[in-house]
Design a protein around this motif. Structure first.
Motif, PDB file in Angstrom:
ATOM      1  N   LEU A 129       0.643  -1.331  -0.053  1.00 21.62           N
ATOM      2  CA  LEU A 129       0.072   0.476   0.479  1.00 21.62           C
ATOM      3  C   LEU A 129       0.734   1.289   0.067  1.00 21.62           C
ATOM      4  CD1 LEU A 129      -2.831   1.530   0.092  1.00 21.62           C
ATOM      5  CD2 LEU A 129      -2.444   1.281   2.596  1.00 21.62           C
ATOM      6  N   LYS A 130       2.058   1.369   0.751  1.00 21.75           N
ATOM      7  CA  LYS A 130       3.183   2.512   1.152  1.00 21.75           C
ATOM      8  C   LYS A 130       3.385   2.798  -0.396  1.00 21.75           C
ATOM      9  CE  LYS A 130       3.914   1.765   6.110  1.00 21.75           C
ATOM     10  NZ  LYS A 130       4.460   1.855   6.816  1.00 21.75           N
ATOM     11  N   TYR A 131       4.133   1.348  -1.601  1.00 21.05           N
ATOM     12  CA  TYR A 131       4.689   1.644  -2.205  1.00 21.05           C
ATOM     13  C   TYR A 131       3.135   2.206  -3.362  1.00 21.05           C
ATOM     14  CZ  TYR A 131       7.167  -0.017  -6.598  1.00 21.05           C
ATOM     15  OH  TYR A 131       7.835  -0.061  -7.562  1.00 21.05           O
ATOM     16  N   SER A 132       2.463   2.001  -3.717  1.00 19.25           N
ATOM     17  CA  SER A 132       1.202   2.167  -4.559  1.00 19.25           C
ATOM     18  C   SER A 132       1.009   3.551  -3.883  1.00 19.25           C
ATOM     19  CB  SER A 132       0.579   1.699  -4.741  1.00 19.25           C
ATOM     20  OG  SER A 132      -0.020   0.166  -4.629  1.00 19.25           O
ATOM     21  N   LEU A 133       0.712   4.214  -2.726  1.00 19.85           N
ATOM     22  CA  LEU A 133       1.105   5.242  -2.856  1.00 19.85           C
ATOM     23  C   LEU A 133       1.536   6.948  -2.633  1.00 19.85           C
ATOM     24  CD1 LEU A 133      -1.083   5.203   0.843  1.00 19.85           C
ATOM     25  CD2 LEU A 133      -1.974   6.102  -1.428  1.00 19.85           C
ATOM     26  N   CYS A 134       3.627   5.825  -2.930  1.00 13.25           N
ATOM     27  CA  CYS A 134       3.714   6.878  -3.591  1.00 13.25           C
ATOM     28  C   CYS A 134       3.910   7.369  -5.272  1.00 13.25           C
ATOM     29  CB  CYS A 134       5.516   6.028  -3.214  1.00 13.25           C
ATOM     30  SG  CYS A 134       5.664   5.880  -1.208  1.00 13.25           S
ATOM     31  N   VAL A 135       3.583   5.624  -5.336  1.00 11.96           N
ATOM     32  CA  VAL A 135       3.263   6.091  -7.239  1.00 11.96           C
ATOM     33  C   VAL A 135       2.652   6.287  -7.400  1.00 11.96           C
ATOM     34  CG1 VAL A 135       3.043   4.346  -9.388  1.00 11.96           C
ATOM     35  CG2 VAL A 135       4.639   3.647  -7.508  1.00 11.96           C
ATOM     36  N   THR A 136       1.484   6.100  -7.210  1.00  8.79           N
ATOM     37  CA  THR A 136       0.399   7.561  -6.953  1.00  8.79           C
ATOM     38  C   THR A 136       0.479   9.006  -6.588  1.00  8.79           C
ATOM     39  OG1 THR A 136      -1.635   5.699  -6.164  1.00  8.79           O
ATOM     40  CG2 THR A 136      -2.076   7.988  -6.258  1.00  8.79           C
ATOM     41  N   GLU A 137       1.293   8.922  -6.117  1.00  5.72           N
ATOM     42  CA  GLU A 137       1.274  10.746  -5.199  1.00  5.72           C
ATOM     43  C   GLU A 137       2.373  11.289  -6.632  1.00  5.72           C
ATOM     44  OE1 GLU A 137       3.152  13.555  -2.645  1.00  5.72           O
ATOM     45  OE2 GLU A 137       4.063  11.783  -2.522  1.00  5.72           O
ATOM     46  N   ALA A 138       3.075  10.327  -7.847  1.00  4.14           N
ATOM     47  CA  ALA A 138       4.087  10.767  -8.109  1.00  4.14           C
ATOM     48  C   ALA A 138       3.671  11.315  -9.448  1.00  4.14           C
ATOM     49  CB  ALA A 138       5.371   9.395  -8.615  1.00  4.14           C
ATOM     50  N   LEU A 139       2.296  10.172 -10.301  1.00  6.49           N
ATOM     51  CA  LEU A 139       1.805  10.097 -11.476  1.00  6.49           C
ATOM     52  C   LEU A 139       0.966  11.109 -11.446  1.00  6.49           C
ATOM     53  CD1 LEU A 139       0.778   6.569 -11.826  1.00  6.49           C
ATOM     54  CD2 LEU A 139       1.672   7.966 -13.422  1.00  6.49           C
ATOM     55  N   LYS A 173       9.284  22.412 -16.705  1.00  8.04           N
ATOM     56  CA  LYS A 173       7.536  22.905 -15.582  1.00  8.04           C
ATOM     57  C   LYS A 173       8.297  22.165 -14.775  1.00  8.04           C
ATOM     58  CE  LYS A 173       4.204  18.974 -14.919  1.00  8.04           C
ATOM     59  NZ  LYS A 173       3.460  18.250 -15.085  1.00  8.04           N
ATOM     60  N   GLU A 174       8.218  23.049 -13.525  1.00  7.28           N
ATOM     61  CA  GLU A 174       8.928  22.560 -11.874  1.00  7.28           C
ATOM     62  C   GLU A 174       7.851  21.683 -11.509  1.00  7.28           C
ATOM     63  OE1 GLU A 174       7.468  25.512  -9.413  1.00  7.28           O
ATOM     64  OE2 GLU A 174       9.363  27.027 -10.041  1.00  7.28           O
ATOM     65  N   ARG A 175       8.841  20.447 -10.877  1.00  9.35           N
ATOM     66  CA  ARG A 175       8.132  19.078 -10.857  1.00  9.35           C
ATOM     67  C   ARG A 175       9.365  18.880  -9.372  1.00  9.35           C
ATOM     68  NH1 ARG A 175       9.179  15.054 -15.908  1.00  9.35           N
ATOM     69  NH2 ARG A 175      11.333  16.015 -16.086  1.00  9.35           N
ATOM     70  N   PRO A 176       9.015  17.780  -8.384  1.00 10.98           N
ATOM     71  CA  PRO A 176       9.968  17.844  -7.329  1.00 10.98           C
ATOM     72  C   PRO A 176      10.086  16.046  -7.752  1.00 10.98           C
ATOM     73  CG  PRO A 176       6.885  16.801  -7.226  1.00 10.98           C
ATOM     74  CD  PRO A 176       7.699  17.321  -8.002  1.00 10.98           C
ATOM     75  N   PHE A 177      11.462  16.540  -7.436  1.00 11.51           N
ATOM     76  CA  PHE A 177      12.510  14.381  -7.192  1.00 11.51           C
ATOM     77  C   PHE A 177      12.215  13.921  -5.683  1.00 11.51           C
ATOM     78  CE2 PHE A 177      14.896  14.801 -11.195  1.00 11.51           C
ATOM     79  CZ  PHE A 177      14.282  16.030 -11.970  1.00 11.51           C
ATOM     80  N   ARG A 178      11.596  12.943  -6.291  1.00 18.18           N
ATOM     81  CA  ARG A 178      11.802  12.081  -4.676  1.00 18.18           C
ATOM     82  C   ARG A 178      11.916  10.941  -4.337  1.00 18.18           C
ATOM     83  NH1 ARG A 178       5.929  12.957  -5.897  1.00 18.18           N
ATOM     84  NH2 ARG A 178       4.561  15.198  -5.241  1.00 18.18           N
ATOM     85  N   PHE A 179      12.960  10.213  -3.210  1.00 19.90           N
ATOM     86  CA  PHE A 179      13.165   9.460  -3.134  1.00 19.90           C
ATOM     87  C   PHE A 179      12.797   8.627  -1.505  1.00 19.90           C
ATOM     88  CE2 PHE A 179      16.905  10.124  -5.814  1.00 19.90           C
ATOM     89  CZ  PHE A 179      16.863  11.981  -5.541  1.00 19.90           C
ATOM     90  N   SER A 180      12.460   7.536  -2.483  1.00 18.64           N
ATOM     91  CA  SER A 180      11.463   6.469  -0.707  1.00 18.64           C
ATOM     92  C   SER A 180      12.179   5.111  -1.168  1.00 18.64           C
ATOM     93  CB  SER A 180      10.559   6.380  -1.267  1.00 18.64           C
ATOM     94  OG  SER A 180       9.754   7.784  -1.113  1.00 18.64           O
ATOM     95  N   THR A 181      12.186   4.579   0.288  1.00 17.72           N
ATOM     96  CA  THR A 181      12.600   3.633   0.665  1.00 17.72           C
ATOM     97  C   THR A 181      11.844   2.457   1.233  1.00 17.72           C
ATOM     98  OG1 THR A 181      14.737   4.054   0.613  1.00 17.72           O
ATOM     99  CG2 THR A 181      14.596   2.086   1.880  1.00 17.72           C
TER     100      THR A 181
END
Length: 917
Positions: free
Chosen positions: A272-282, A718-726
């Motif tokens: 779920l945490k993984y999917s939410l990270c991908v969801t936020e990025a999309l 375009k401005e966009r964030p670069f995120r890193f998650s583990t």
């Protein structure tokens, strides 16, 4: 098998023999069976054990025969006499030969004419995953088989069932419309193989019964109408202003639905945490780097948000890229259908699988290559490639079956034709019947495309697909750098060039007697240029061998740009010479563009097209030589070569590919997700970020302005964030025990002999204590072979079947065998460090023999060492070793119930602190 037969066939004999490794008075057969199948569907059977004293544990598992029963069996001479009497009236035999015992068996039954049924299976069923007895049994029966053993009689029955399937299904007009063309060319081949297959198809009902004959249509030479046709549709119009975002609660609901409806799945917080990270990025078009440990559920973790994002945004598309073909097939064939089953609207989202161009064969070029006088092995070669084109959705045009290669690749014709018809070059959008164009058209219409890293890197250079995929998921991202480097590599292959020259030489020789006047002079000019080019290729090979007198075959070597062996001491002059000669040859062939000249020379239209394709390849080679000459001294480029007995390869590729990734990935995408189980070193993403150009994402336009989540933001279009998650693995860290045994020594190259001796002393005891069930990972084939020589007999004598990976051979059968024989031991190299799953107690010990450092004399490492500060170079050197080590360790724990140990036999591992935390 590939020679004419020209005799009537009234019945067919199937033979199978189990064979051991060690000969006993010249014999290795320890069980044999045969069946004679008649046209009245009757069967006569023979079977016998054969006395044999050297049965190994692996052979016992394959046959389910005990040593005691073989001790009491009749001697080989007696069984051979009885078998020969049984087969006395048979002019040939049909033999399934999965373990390369064909010659032994033919001698045993005194036959010299045969049909290799393993060859037949690869020939007609190139899409089958495994041609082992178990793999074929599962394919033909549609069931799972838990045991690996078959008696010889069972394998004769399997042989008969295989032939029944080939004749009743693959050569059946109702199930495979292209069968009419296959039968036509089989008949034309004038071979025992073709005659037997045609006989069995025509008399199918007599041999196997049934109400209907497989032959419902007349055979035909016209094969291309059976091909699929590319249908290009208009591109979607993208409305960037009204993008809808995915509600987070929706993702949780879908994941719970997956856990409830799909066998073997369970809801996990990590997924779920993984999917939410991908969801936020999309949702906000971020660049996300996401390391997720084994068991997280990465594939469904990104597929569910991707499909829901596309459901909400009908004008959006997503490209998913992987490094391995196996994962591409898994995602396309199994994972996406599983995701689609969750939601009705998901099923309306078109999906396509897009492989690299080199994975496809060009139907137009194959058609041009056909010649009316083709017979025997050459016609069967042509037909084999036609069948690969028919089955392009399931079979890879780049990969040739091992047994097909053994029987058909016995002359240059096979290799030359395979190279010539590759869709890698010269297969254009006009070729609407070619698989590559069908796949491109489907990708253009699809909203989810599964592809490889190489294709993703080049996708915006494709005029049909450029700019269409603004969102991408890059799975197996730890391999992305190398894939990008290979995608943009420049190279020339002398063998491919010489194959083209040889073809042109043959054509010009054939038409010379029809030429006169200016045309004859043009042909003479072309032939002189061909001779000059062939001599230049040969001479340059001699130059390279003088520079590298002791190089190993195919070894990648740093190409010196200056050397006394070159004319004028520099390589540029040679590169320019090749370009000039190739351009001159292409120009001199222009006389064949005139229709009147071609008619006078009696050149058929397909031959004219083939010459045109050859001329295009010559011009392409000329352009590549010019590009090599232009870029070979560039600061960020490294030049390398490979030497073989009769040919050579030159290549130039980037050392640092971050700029290529910035240009072709970041500048052209909205959302980018990098994901893998291994991306970090020392708990940081710094190394990976630098590799893929995120340390300065947009050159001078990058800023460290913090966004709402505290991450850096790229400023540009375009401005966009670069995120890193583990996300750590949900499996218990206590499931694996890390061991560095007493007495291990350094595996450094300078200490190799001492290291080998120590490994040979320690390994058998480790395997005994673990009762087999061990994967042993090596850094090179030379290490594997040396340790196998030193320990193989002892491991086998202890009763543990030993499986060895061999260069150039498919690993599918080894993987199956290792899974099924729980006491087995598998020695493997590069491909076994990643991408294989052995769940359960079949694998409870991984032995890592040596730290997998990159080869210090690899041209890329030499170039990096020259370009980078010492500290940065060594950090990168250790990073590559650490990532591969983590991948190897990750083979052990693949499910929450797995337990085991990882043993290191290289004392340098103690310095990798991350391993012991």
């Amino acid at each position: 098998m590939l020679k004419p037969y020209n005799r009537p066939v009234d019945e067919v004999a199937f033979v199978y023999g189990h064979a051991g490794l060690k000969a006993d008075n010249g014999n290795r057969i320890y069980e044999v069976a045969a069946t004679i199948l008649s046209r009245d569907a009757s069967r006569r059977n023979f079977s016998s054990l054969v006395r044999y004293p050297y049965l190994t544990e692996r052979e016992r598992y394959h046959s389910n025969i005990s040593k005691e029963s073989l001790h009491e069996a009749p001697p080989a001479e007696e069984v051979a006499v009885r078998l020969r009497s049984f087969l006395e009236k048979q002019a040939f035999v049909l033999v399934l030969d999965p373990y390369s015992a064909l010659d032994l068996l033919l001698r045993f039954c005194a036959k010299d004419r045969f049909v290799d049924l393993t060859f037949a299976a690869e020939y007609f069923l190139p899409h089958v995953e495994s041609f082992s007895p178990r793999g074929l049994w599962e394919y033909l029966s549609g069931k799972r088989r838990e045991k690996i053993s078959f008696s010889a009689s069972e394998l004769v029955d399997l042989s008969i069932e295989l032939v029944r399937h080939l004749c009743g299904d693959r050569l059946n007009d109702e199930t495979q419309p292209s069968s009419a063309a296959l039968r036509h060319y089989l008949k034309m081949s004038d071979t025992l193989f073709g005659d037997v297959m045609i006989h069995l198809v025509q008399h199918y009902q007599e041999y196997w019964g049934g109400l209907f004959s497989p032959v419902a249509r007349n055979d035909t030479a016209d094969w291309m109408p059976f091909l699929e046709k590319a249908r290009f549709s208009p591109a979607l119009t993208r409305n960037q202003e009204d993008r809808r975002t995915i509600p987070e609660q929706r993702i949780e609901t879908l994941l719970k639905g997956l856990a409830e409806g799909a066998p073997g799945f369970k809801f996990r917080d990590a997924q779920l945490k993984y999917s939410l990270c991908v969801t936020e990025a999309l949702n906000d078009g971020a660049v996300l780097t996401l390391e997720a440990g084994t068991g997280t559920g990465k594939t469904q973790g990104y597929l569910i948000p991707v499909m829901d994002y596309l459901r909400l945004n009908p004008d959006e598309r997503v490209m998913i890229s992987t490094y391995t073909k196996s994962l591409q097939d898994q995602i396309h064939s199994r994972e996406i259908p599983r995701t689609m089953a969750l939601e009705r609207d998901f099923r309306n989202i078109p999906v396509a699988l897009l492989k690299g161009k080199s994975n496809y064969l060009c139907a137009e070029k194959l058609n041009s290559a056909f010649e009316e006088d083709l017979k025997g092995a050459q016609l069967l070669t042509w037909l084999y490639f036609a069948n690969l084109i028919f089955l392009f959705r399931h079979a890879d045009g780049e990969t040739v079956g091992e047994r097909v290669d053994r029987h058909l690749n016995t002359s240059p014709y096979f290799r030359r034709l395979h190279s010539e018809i590759s869709a890698k070059t010269g297969c254009t959008g006009r070729h609407i019947l070619c698989p590559a164009q069908v796949a491109r058209a489907e990708a253009r219409s699809a909203r989810v495309v599964v592809t490889n890293h190489h294709k993703l890197a080049l996708i915006d250079l494709d005029e049909e697909l450029s700019g269409m995929f603004r969102n991408c998921i890059i799975d197996e991202a730890n391999h992305f750098e190398q894939a990008v480097r290979n995608a943009f590599r420049l190279s020339v292959n002398s063998r491919e060039m010489m194959d083209t020259l040889s073809y042109l030489e043959l054509v010009l020789h054939r038409v010379l007697h029809n030429a006169a006047g200016d045309v004859e002079a043009s042909i003479d000019q072309c032939r002189n240029l061909l001779e000059e080019l062939q001599q230049a290729v040969e001479e340059f090979g001699h130059i390279l061998r003088r520079i590298f007198p002791s190089s190993a075959r195919g070894e990648i070597l740093q190409l010196p740009l200056c050397h006394a062996a070159y004319a004028d001491g520099k390589i540029e002059k040679a590169l320019q010479m090749f370009a000039d000669l190739l351009k001159a040859l292409a120009g001199s062939l222009s006389f064949l563009e005139d229709p009147d000249t071609c008619r006078a020379l009696k050149l058929l239209p397909r031959s004219q097209e083939r010459i045109k394709n050859a001329s295009a390849r010559i011009l392409s080679d000329a352009e590549n030589f010019l590009l090599l000459e232009k870029t070979i001294r560039s600061d960020n480029m490294v030049a390398a070569c490979q030497l073989y007995s009769r040919h050579w390869v030159l290549m130039v590729h980037a050392v640092d590919v971050s700029g290529l990734i910035q240009k072709h990935i970041y500048d052209r995408r909205d959302c980018i997700v990098y994901t893998s189980a291994t991306l970090r070193q020392r708990d940081r993403f710094d190394d990976f970020s630098k590799i893929v150009g995120m340390d300065c994402p947009d050159h001078e336009n990058a800023a460290s302005t913090p966004g709402g989540d505290g991450q850096p933001v790229m400023l540009g279009w375009k401005e966009r964030p670069f995120r890193f998650s583990t996300l750590p693995s949900p499996f218990s860290r206590d499931a694996v025990k890390m061991i560095l045994p007493e007495g291990v020594v350094s595996g450094s190259y300078g200490n190799k002999q001492v290291w080998l001796k120590t490994v040979a002393e320690l390994m058998p005891a480790l395997i005994r204590r673990n009762r087999g069930r061990t994967l042993v990972l090596f850094s090179s084939y030379s290490d594997l072979e040396a340790v196998a020589v030193l320990t193989g007999d002892e491991i086998a004598a202890d009763g543990f079947p030993l499986l060895l990976q061999a260069p150039g051979q498919s690993t599918g059968n080894l993987i199956d065998e290792f899974r099924l024989i729980k006491e087995s031991v598998l020695f493997g190299v590069d491909t076994f460090w990643y991408g294989v799953d052995f769940q359960g107690d079949t694998l409870t010990q991984v032995i890592i023999t040596r730290i997998p450092f990159p080869h210090p004399f690899d041209p890329l490492q030499i170039a990096r060492k020259r370009m980078l500060p010492a500290k940065e170079f060594w950090n990168r050197y250790y990073y590559e070793a650490m990532i591969k080590l983590k991948q190897g360790i990750g083979r052990l724990i693949r499910s929450e119930n797995d337990r085991g140990q990882v043993v290191f036999l290289d004392s340098r591992c103690r310095h990798f602190e991350e391993l012991w935390q």
